[in-house]
Design a protein around this motif. Structure first.
Motif, short mmCIF file in Angstrom:
data_model
loop_
_atom_site.label_atom_id
_atom_site.label_comp_id
_atom_site.label_asym_id
_atom_site.label_seq_id
_atom_site.Cartn_x
_atom_site.Cartn_y
_atom_site.Cartn_z
N PHE A 167 35.54 59.81 32.50
CA PHE A 167 34.62 58.76 32.08
C PHE A 167 35.35 57.43 31.91
O PHE A 167 34.91 56.39 32.43
N TYR A 168 36.50 57.45 31.23
CA TYR A 168 37.21 56.18 31.00
C TYR A 168 37.84 55.65 32.30
O TYR A 168 37.96 54.44 32.48
N ARG A 169 38.17 56.56 33.21
CA ARG A 169 38.70 56.09 34.51
C ARG A 169 37.59 55.33 35.25
O ARG A 169 37.82 54.25 35.78
N ASP A 170 36.38 55.90 35.24
CA ASP A 170 35.25 55.24 35.92
C ASP A 170 34.92 53.90 35.25
O ASP A 170 34.64 52.91 35.92
N LEU A 171 34.94 53.92 33.92
CA LEU A 171 34.62 52.68 33.19
C LEU A 171 35.62 51.58 33.55
O LEU A 171 35.26 50.42 33.78
N LEU A 172 36.89 51.97 33.60
CA LEU A 172 37.93 51.00 33.91
C LEU A 172 37.71 50.41 35.31
O LEU A 172 37.81 49.18 35.51
N ALA A 173 37.35 51.28 36.24
CA ALA A 173 37.11 50.81 37.61
C ALA A 173 35.93 49.83 37.62
O ALA A 173 35.97 48.79 38.31
N GLU A 174 34.92 50.13 36.85
CA GLU A 174 33.75 49.24 36.81
C GLU A 174 34.13 47.87 36.21
O GLU A 174 33.70 46.82 36.70
N LEU A 175 34.94 47.92 35.18
CA LEU A 175 35.36 46.65 34.56
C LEU A 175 36.25 45.85 35.51
O LEU A 175 36.17 44.62 35.59
N ASP A 176 37.11 46.56 36.23
CA ASP A 176 37.97 45.87 37.21
C ASP A 176 37.12 45.15 38.25
O ASP A 176 37.43 44.02 38.65
N ALA A 177 36.06 45.83 38.67
CA ALA A 177 35.17 45.20 39.66
C ALA A 177 34.54 43.95 39.06
O ALA A 177 34.41 42.91 39.73
N ARG A 178 34.16 44.03 37.80
CA ARG A 178 33.58 42.84 37.13
C ARG A 178 34.60 41.71 37.07
O ARG A 178 34.27 40.55 37.31
N VAL A 179 35.82 42.07 36.70
CA VAL A 179 36.87 41.04 36.59
C VAL A 179 37.06 40.37 37.95
O VAL A 179 37.15 39.14 38.06
N GLU A 180 37.11 41.21 38.97
CA GLU A 180 37.32 40.68 40.32
C GLU A 180 36.22 39.70 40.72
O GLU A 180 36.46 38.67 41.34
N ARG A 181 34.98 40.05 40.31
CA ARG A 181 33.85 39.18 40.69
C ARG A 181 33.66 38.04 39.68
O ARG A 181 32.73 37.25 39.80
N GLY A 182 34.47 38.02 38.64
CA GLY A 182 34.35 36.97 37.63
C GLY A 182 33.12 37.11 36.76
O GLY A 182 32.62 36.12 36.21
N VAL A 183 32.63 38.35 36.61
CA VAL A 183 31.44 38.58 35.79
C VAL A 183 31.84 38.75 34.33
O VAL A 183 32.66 39.60 33.99
N GLY A 184 31.28 37.92 33.48
CA GLY A 184 31.56 38.04 32.06
C GLY A 184 30.44 38.76 31.34
O GLY A 184 29.29 38.75 31.80
N ALA A 185 30.76 39.38 30.19
CA ALA A 185 29.73 40.10 29.44
C ALA A 185 28.79 39.14 28.73
O ALA A 185 27.63 39.44 28.48
N VAL A 186 29.31 37.95 28.40
CA VAL A 186 28.49 36.94 27.75
C VAL A 186 28.22 35.84 28.79
O VAL A 186 29.14 35.42 29.50
N ALA A 187 26.94 35.44 28.84
CA ALA A 187 26.54 34.53 29.93
C ALA A 187 27.43 33.29 30.01
O ALA A 187 27.93 32.93 31.07
N HIS A 188 27.60 32.64 28.91
CA HIS A 188 28.42 31.42 28.92
C HIS A 188 29.49 31.56 27.84
O HIS A 188 29.30 31.11 26.72
N GLU A 189 30.57 32.20 28.20
CA GLU A 189 31.61 32.47 27.21
C GLU A 189 32.38 31.20 26.88
O GLU A 189 33.12 30.68 27.71
N ARG A 190 32.15 30.70 25.69
CA ARG A 190 32.87 29.47 25.30
C ARG A 190 33.96 29.78 24.27
O ARG A 190 35.01 29.17 24.26
N TYR A 191 33.65 30.69 23.37
CA TYR A 191 34.60 31.02 22.31
C TYR A 191 34.88 32.52 22.34
O TYR A 191 33.98 33.32 22.55
N ARG A 192 36.12 32.84 22.04
CA ARG A 192 36.54 34.25 22.06
C ARG A 192 37.05 34.59 20.68
O ARG A 192 37.95 33.91 20.16
#
Ligand code: SF4
Ligand code: SF4
Lengths: 452, 361
Positions: A280-305
């Motif tokens: 499960f965590y291997r799949d999750l990591l792969a999904e997040l990597d794909a998001r990172v690659e596409r520049g997809v953020g979890a918050v629409a307009h991430e201004r503050y972290r």
């Protein structure tokens, strides 16, 4: 698995087979496939403040629902152990125990808005409202039988490890009184500084002299060393993957929020040591990597972290997440979710019990207030944070005491805003909506000022 | 009998004259003779109740127990300047937070030493405790500059064990003593700061009745909890026609450590700590504790159990429902009240206690 020897055993095993293994598991698999399709089809609309959750959430829900479903039919088929969240689970997994984590079940009650009623049940039986709200939720569940998962199996064994707090010691004494079953206490001296050899040796000796022999006696079988090594390997790999999952939020924009993390941590807490969890965590990591690659953020307009310290506020998870995301704030890291990943490097599958003694001495909650500050400092730097929210959790003293100084130090030495947010992890009666929202708004203004 | 019991400041001055380093000790369990062997003298800090707590509130949230908030306040305000070290035994999550915050954040302070007693009494706990006591000894040697030799150990063990025996004897003679409850507990609690010799002499000086005690009409209570403050409580109980015939207080009977016959000083100290009466801060199994309380209620002639807890005290609060169930089933009355550690008793608390005493008559 216990072998059936009587007619009634046969009936119990039959129910487990039919209701859990065949019907229930199939239905959950179908449900998961549907959910995955739905999640996969979701796209972020112009007004959405949050990206759709990772598709892996569907798998997580299946894993957890399957787990609680099996729990309904576990008594008589598998030996059941109720354990604290920091308990050394691996030997029990290797012995075939079915795990119940009362803290996780209590959190589930919190998310499903059932915690308050269970707390009140415990309070009606004399348990003070000042006690940990997980404990009250659990004791209330035990006394009333009310649970959103249908039924919790009775424990054959209780294992309490005080590496998260002393509260669990008193709580498990109450459970031992109620269930009249063996209680194993693994006492882990609090680490004010570095671990000393006599402390490590002490924990190891308790594994050898208490945990393993008692668990073997209850399980009616001997611990298989090879199986233990296999379980430890799975546990280490899953913990390592979980850590990597969390570390993906170092990217800007972060592909997930800590609020996602609070939900996605279910398997690493409850199902550690199983192949399905690692996958499960291997799949999750792969999904997040794909998001990172596409520049997809979890918050629409991430201004503050920002980082979150302490337990989540389970009954406000979704509202808080939206409130913050709506203002461009992404909670990208949390000391809480990291607790199940940061110890992976200490796990040595070739020496499961020896390395386990070190692992189970070192959770963040068993370490000093200065160490926790250091962990937050590392997060501020590593995740490029603009601020920290410290949830001052009324009924979790071990996590909360020290936060006033930690907050001051974060502000003074790191120069980032820090908010002490008064609430309670599972008791909504300690939450004041108006006051909390005002404080969060003021905190966001401080983030804005600091950025300008 | 000593009319006035020396104060903490007086005891501190005496210990300084004897060349001892002063260690402020937080509740609850620690190996007292270890300190003496290292030429240190413990002065325990249980609040104090009169301390306003404002400086402690700068470090701890409002949901922290009064002992930790007030003790922190007291140490910051004046305690740190008067002692050579602070010892924080680990007894609960609140004391854990205190030990950690003092060591990590509250500066400048004298050295903060910590001590973690085990939560069970199994062979592994015993072996660990011996090593933990040794580790504390090394820290104490740094504070006082003295490492004990055989003669130091013999002297320290003899003096402290005599004082502990004197404390046990006070409880043994309790029914015969010609002192009221308030005086009894003033003397018991002088063990928190007097030198062993002074305490032994004080305890021995308490007079006994010539004839039979004349308190037959009083309602006997067993008092349980951490600390019976303010001491006015005892005056008020007397005015209600009640008296404390036994206790289960962390500042009382829970620290009547049985003697040990072991020769090695570290093992001997560990042996005594592990044999302490059941105490939740030492992880005492709840059912065993409840069973013993019932036995003690019967043996002492008490008619009821008064559980008098400090607000926010988790170790005590968790046990209340099971204690209530077991004690009630055995035919005794139970009242649970919580109090903020302070110098006055709220009327509401007194009214509840008074009503309870009435029901036991
Ligand atoms: S929430 Fe806090 S007090 Fe409660 S069990 Fe967890 S660590 Fe312990
Ligand atoms: S009163 Fe209770 S919570 Fe406070 S220090 Fe004592 S045992 Fe801990």
């Amino acid at each position: 698995m216990n072998l059936p020897t009587t007619l009634s055993d046969l009936r119990v095993h039959g129910e487990h087979l039919l209701q859990f293994q065949v019907l229930g598991s199939t239905a959950l698999r179908v449900q998961r496939l549907r959910n995955e399709r739905k999640l996969g089809a979701l796209r972020m609309g112009p007004d959405d403040v949050l990206a759709p959750p990772p598709r892996a959430l569907a798998r997580m829900q299946e894993l957890m629902s399957r787990h609680y479903l099996e729990g309904r039919y576990a008594n008589g088929v598998r030996k059941v152990a109720w354990v604290t969240s920091g308990a050394p689970w691996e030997p029990l997994e290797a012995l075939g125990f079915f795990p119940v984590y009362p803290e996780n079940h209590a959190a589930l009650c919190g998310v499903r808005r059932r915690a308050e009623a269970n707390c009140e049940e415990a309070e009606a039986h004399g348990y003070s409202r000042d006690l940990c709200s997980y404990a009250r939720t659990d004791i209330g569940t035990v006394l009333s039988g009310e649970t959103p998962v249908g039924r919790l199996p009775r424990p054959d064994l209780l294992v309490c490890c005080n590496n998260i707090c002393q509260t669990v010691l008193y709580w498990y004494e109450v459970l031992a009184h109620h269930f009249d079953c063996p209680l194993v206490v693994i006492d882990t001296p609090f680490l004010y500084g570095e671990a000393q050899e006599h402390q490590v040796a002490y924990v190891r000796r308790q594994f050898d002299e208490e945990l393993v022999p008692t668990a073997e006696r209850v399980a009616g079988r001997t611990l298989d060393e090879r199986e233990l090594v296999r379980v430890m390997l799975e546990a280490r790999d899953a913990s390592q993957l979980w850590r990597e999952v969390l570390d993906r939020s170092r990217h800007r924009p972060a592909p997930m929020t800590a609020f996602d993390g609070f939900l996605l941590m279910g398997p690493i807490v409850n199902l550690r040591g199983r192949r399905a969890t690692t996958e499960f965590y291997r799949d999750l990591l792969a999904e997040l990597d794909a998001r990172v690659e596409r520049g997809v953020g979890a918050v629409a307009h991430e201004r503050y972290r920002v980082a979150w310290d302490n337990l989540p506020i389970w009954y406000r998870l979704s509202k808080l997440s939206k409130l913050l995301a709506g203002r461009g704030v992404n909670v990208v890291a949390s000391t809480y979710t990291y607790a199940w990943g940061e110890l992976a490097p200490l796990m040595d599958p070739t020496d499961p019990l020896g390395s386990g003694a070190r692992v189970y001495l070192h959770p963040i909650l068993n370490r000093s207030t200065g160490h926790k500050l250091e962990a937050m400092r590392t997060m501020v730097e590593g995740f490029s944070l603009d601020g920290v929210i410290l949830h001052s959790d009324r009924s979790c003293k071990p996590y909360s005491l020290g936060q006033i100084d930690q907050r001051d130090q974060i502000v003074d030495t790191l120069g980032v805003p820090a908010l002490l947010l008064e609430a309670d992890h599972n008791d909504p009666r300690a939450w004041s909506e108006e006051q909390s929202v005002n404080r969060i708004e003021a905190f966001i203004e401080m983030l804005e000022t600091a950025a300008s | 009998m000593h009319d006035t019991i020396p104060s903490r400041s007086g005891a501190l001055a005496v210990a300084r004259e004897q060349g001892r380093a002063i260690v402020a000790v937080l509740p609850y369990h620690y190996p007292r003779a270890l300190l003496r062997a290292h030429r240190c003298h413990p002065i325990e800090v249980w609040g104090p109740p009169f301390e306003p707590g404002d400086l402690g509130a700068l470090h701890f949230q409002a949901y922290t127990c009064g002992i930790v908030v007030k003790a922190t306040s007291f140490l910051v305000r004046e305690g740190f300047d008067r002692v050579d070290a602070v010892l924080v035994p680990h007894g609960c999550d609140a004391l854990q937070g205190m030990g950690s915050v003092l060591g990590d954040f509250v500066a400048p302070t004298p050295p903060v030493l910590t001590f973690y007693p085990p939560r069970r009494a199994r062979p592994a706990d015993r072996a660990y405790l011996v090593e933990e006591i040794r580790a504390l000894g090394r820290r104490l040697a740094e504070v006082s500059g003295h490492t004990p030799d055989e003669a130091d150990w013999a002297e320290a063990l003899a003096a402290e064990e005599a004082a502990d025996a004197a404390l046990a004897d006070l409880y043994h003679r309790r029914g015969r003593l010609d002192v009221d409850d308030r005086r009894f507990y003033e003397v018991v609690r002088a063990r928190e700061y007097l030198t062993a010799e002074d305490f032994t002499a004080l305890a021995a000086s308490l007079p006994e009745h010539d004839g039979a005690p004349d308190a037959d009409g009083d309602v006997g209570l067993l008092l349980s909890g951490i600390v019976a403050e303010p001491l006015d409580l005892f005056d008020r109980l007397r005015a209600m026609g009640a008296r404390v015939v036994a206790d289960d207080l962390a500042t009382g009977w829970r620290r009547v450590y049985p003697p040990s016959t072991l020769a090695d000083p570290y093992e001997r100290l560990a042996d005594r700590l592990l044999a302490a009466p059941p105490d939740p801060t030492l992880g005492a199994p709840l059912d065993a504790r409840a069973g013993l309380l019932v036995e003690r209620l019967r043996a002492s002639g008490a008619r009821g159990l008064l559980i008098y807890d400090v607000t926010f005290c988790e170790p005590e609060l968790f046990a209340v429902p099971v204690l209530r169930e077991r004690v009630t089933a055995a035919g005794f009355g139970v009242l649970h009240v919580e109090h903020e550690l302070g110098t006055t008793l709220p009327n509401q608390t007194l009214t509840r206690i008074e009503a309870f005493v009435e029901t036991l008559r």
